[in-house]
Write an enzyme that holds these catalytic residues in place. Structure first.
Site, PDB file in Angstrom:
ATOM      1  N   LYS A  74       6.938  -6.218 -11.005  1.00  0.00           N
ATOM      2  CA  LYS A  74       7.170  -4.769 -11.068  1.00  0.00           C
ATOM      3  C   LYS A  74       8.519  -4.444 -10.443  1.00  0.00           C
ATOM      4  CE  LYS A  74       4.705  -0.476  -9.793  1.00  0.00           C
ATOM      5  NZ  LYS A  74       3.478   0.032  -9.129  1.00  0.00           N
ATOM      6  N   SER A 148       0.711   2.965 -11.801  1.00  0.00           N
ATOM      7  CA  SER A 148       2.136   2.935 -12.083  1.00  0.00           C
ATOM      8  C   SER A 148       2.617   1.558 -12.529  1.00  0.00           C
ATOM      9  CB  SER A 148       2.910   3.373 -10.842  1.00  0.00           C
ATOM     10  OG  SER A 148       2.717   2.457  -9.763  1.00  0.00           O
ATOM     11  N   SER A 172      -2.707   1.981  -8.683  1.00  0.00           N
ATOM     12  CA  SER A 172      -1.699   1.497  -9.631  1.00  0.00           C
ATOM     13  C   SER A 172      -1.900   0.051 -10.057  1.00  0.00           C
ATOM     14  CB  SER A 172      -0.299   1.659  -9.028  1.00  0.00           C
ATOM     15  OG  SER A 172       0.005   3.025  -8.851  1.00  0.00           O
TER      16      SER A 172
END
Length: 594
Positions: A74, A148, A172
């Site tokens: 990420k 996310s 997330s």
């Protein structure tokens, strides 16, 4: 699509075992086949960056657990020499040092394939709040991917990497797992170092892991995790949690459930409940209101100010931020320090109430998300629709719980659904052990790859944080001293037998009859139970063992060596030999029948 798309860690390791030249060609072919316009990616490795990593791989032993395995990260987690954006182009930095978890994974031989898209500053559960584009659901492009950690979940679900890193503050690392039919492991806060991560809420962030199987997710976590003295919020494990749940676990479920009118999600949950009951689990409703109240604190109160603090001077440049993200984060400016302290006091009270509620249970089980939304619906109510998704996730880190998002029976409309298990801090292994059993029971295809679940998939290896103890008498299940194990979170593993060279005696003095086990040149196999006791509680347990008994090493019939009860030979002179009965229960039964 290349055959490599959909490889698990184990399959990549099998390819790597054929040597570096083969692996290099395979990885270059794999990388070249990935679409660089795919919005799940922000940065993909160049051929040169891949070669640099392969060159480093030459200096590492091929026996390393992740040697040659590709993974994604990420883009709020640092990789040395790669830009880190947190999905905010105006805030891009190029770090010179890997985040601690990345460094540990590279040291284990893993290869970075790319950095993935996210809701800007990890603020969102939808995967649409990014200037790099929305990330679509891997099963139906009309739906959101969840966020996310949207990109990390998407590329993993489609088999472009063997595992991926996300982060999780409010869900997330779990919501995208549920929406994409993959495993999302949200570790105990502080197990994986957050050094080198752009924070969303530093007090409540954790790095999370996505994988196609539970065993592989937990395997990567054990490699990436560990105490980091340079990270202020890194923690040492307590080593007091159980190694696994009871054979027939008792799970809490919410007494009231909200699916926001989504009948497909509600029916999927009912199918999951039926599967849990079929597995032997007992489900008991609990009052869910403290969990809901705590969940509301994350965005509807002063806790949002932690996000404001995290982005620093960017709060003064709203034109450079996603407008929805700015709208959320700017709310933190309205709260005072007094408000923040009051919010912390409330968090602590609710957290204690939650932990006390969960004490009688192995875990709490909830739907990973109460619903899912179409991409086209998000612009009309971006904050309201997002908040629905956090109904069963937002409280987790505030309450210091560990969590594991698991694939579950699909919705009637063909979209994935998921369940999440939640337990106290450091119960990660117990969650994973049950997750392995659950995944094997359902045998769903892996992610969106259409690859079947490998029935030969191994479970978890023995835990280094637990001691396997063989008990032979008063500590057996249902016997008078069994509580000395169960009150220390020891878990029954199996009934088995010793090797053939043991003799069993009955020590008849004292208030409780006890057995004495003696290794001998003659004898027979004696029935024992194996229990795993947390390492930190083992000393307490041994301290309660009276002479002439003690703990030594026992050899089992299959050759395994475990800790177990032994007896001083000199004290057996006046004891009654009961070896012929083959076990303590058999002898007790014979006494009752006289």
């Amino acid at each position: 699509m290349p055959a490599t798309f959909g490889y698990t860690i184990q399959e990549w390791r099998e390819q790597a075992s054929q040597g570096l030249p083969h692996l290099a060609q395979l990885l270059h072919t794999h990388l070249a086949a990935i679409d660089r316009q795919d919005t799940a990616w922000i940065t993909l490795a160049t051929p040169q960056q891949l070669d640099e990593q392969l060159s480093t791989l030459q200096t590492l032993s091929p026996s390393l657990p992740l040697w040659g395995v590709p993974f994604a990260i990420k883009d709020n987690i640092d990789v040395a020499g790669w830009p880190t954006s947190a999905a905010c182009p105006a805030a891009i930095v190029t770090p010179t040092q890997d985040a601690e978890v990345v460094a540990r994974l590279k040291a284990a031989g893993a290869i970075v394939i790319g950095k993935t898209n996210l809701d800007q500053y990890a603020t969102g559960l939808v995967g649409t709040r990014s200037p790099y584009g929305a990330v679509c659901n891997s099963f139906d492009s009309a739906y959101i991917s969840g966020g996310s950690s949207s990109g990390s979940a998407s590329v993993l679900a489609r088999g472009l990497v063997a595992f991926s890193l996300g982060t999780d503050t409010a869900g997330s690392g779990r919501i995208p797992a549920g929406f994409n039919n993959i495993v999302g492991l949200k570790p105990t806060k502080g197990w994986l170092s957050a050094r080198g991560v752009i924070p969303a809420c530093r007090l409540n962030d954790t790095i999370s892991l996505f994988a196609l199987t539970v065993a592989e997710a937990y395997h990567v976590a054990t490699i990436a995790g560990g105490y980091d003295e340079q990270e202020a919020y890194s923690r040492q494990p307590l080593q007091k949690a159980p190694a696994q749940f009871r054979t027939q676990p008792i799970f809490a479920i919410p007494d009231t459930l909200n699916f926001f009118g989504d009948s497909h999600a509600e029916r999927a949950w009912q199918k999951a409940v039926e599967a849990l009951q079929l597995s032997g689990a007992q489900l008991e409703p609990i009052d869910f209101s403290p969990f809901q109240q705590l969940a509301e604190q994350l965005y509807a109160g002063p806790w949002v100010a932690e996000r404001t603090a995290a982005i620093g001077e960017m709060i003064d440049q709203p034109e450079k931020m996603d407008p929805v993200v700015y709208q959320v984060i700017r709310q933190g400016l309205q709260y005072s320090a007094v408000d923040a302290y009051r919010a912390e006091y409330l968090r602590a009270e609710l957290s204690r109430q939650i932990q006390q509620t969960l004490l009688p249970f192995d875990a709490l089980i909830v739907p990973t998300s109460p619903t899912i939304h179409r991409l086209a619906a998000m612009p009309d109510d971006p904050i309201g629709l997002n908040s629905q998704l956090g109904f069963y996730t937002n409280f987790t880190n505030l309450a210091d719980l560990s969590a594991l998002a698991l694939p579950a029976p699909f919705r009637d409309d063909g979209l994935p659904a998921g369940i999440t298990l939640l337990a106290g801090a450091w119960h990660d292994r117990a969650l994973a052990e049950f997750g392995c059993r659950w995944q094997k029971q359902l045998a769903l295809p892996l992610g969106a790859t259409s690859q079947p679940y490998p029935h030969s998939a191994a479970g978890l290896p023995p835990s280094p944080d637990h001691v396997r103890v063989a008990v032979v008498g008063a500590h057996l299940t249902g016997m008078p001293l069994n509580y000395q194990l169960t009150t220390r979170n020891a878990v029954f593993i199996e009934e088995t037998q010793t090797a053939e060279n043991y003799r069993l005696f009955a020590l008849l003095n004292g208030p409780i009859k006890k057995p004495g086990l003696l290794r001998s040149d003659s004898g027979k196999a004696i029935i024992v139970e194996l229990w795993d006791i947390p390492l930190a509680r083992f000393g307490e347990f041994v301290a309660e063992i009276p002479a002439p008994l003690g703990i030594g090493s026992l050899t089992l019939r299959d050759g395994r060596i475990v800790k177990g009860f032994i007896c001083e030979p000199a004290e057996l002179t006046d004891a009654l030999e009961i070896t012929a009965f083959g076990g303590w229960r058999h002898w007790l039964t014979a006494q009752e029948e006289k």
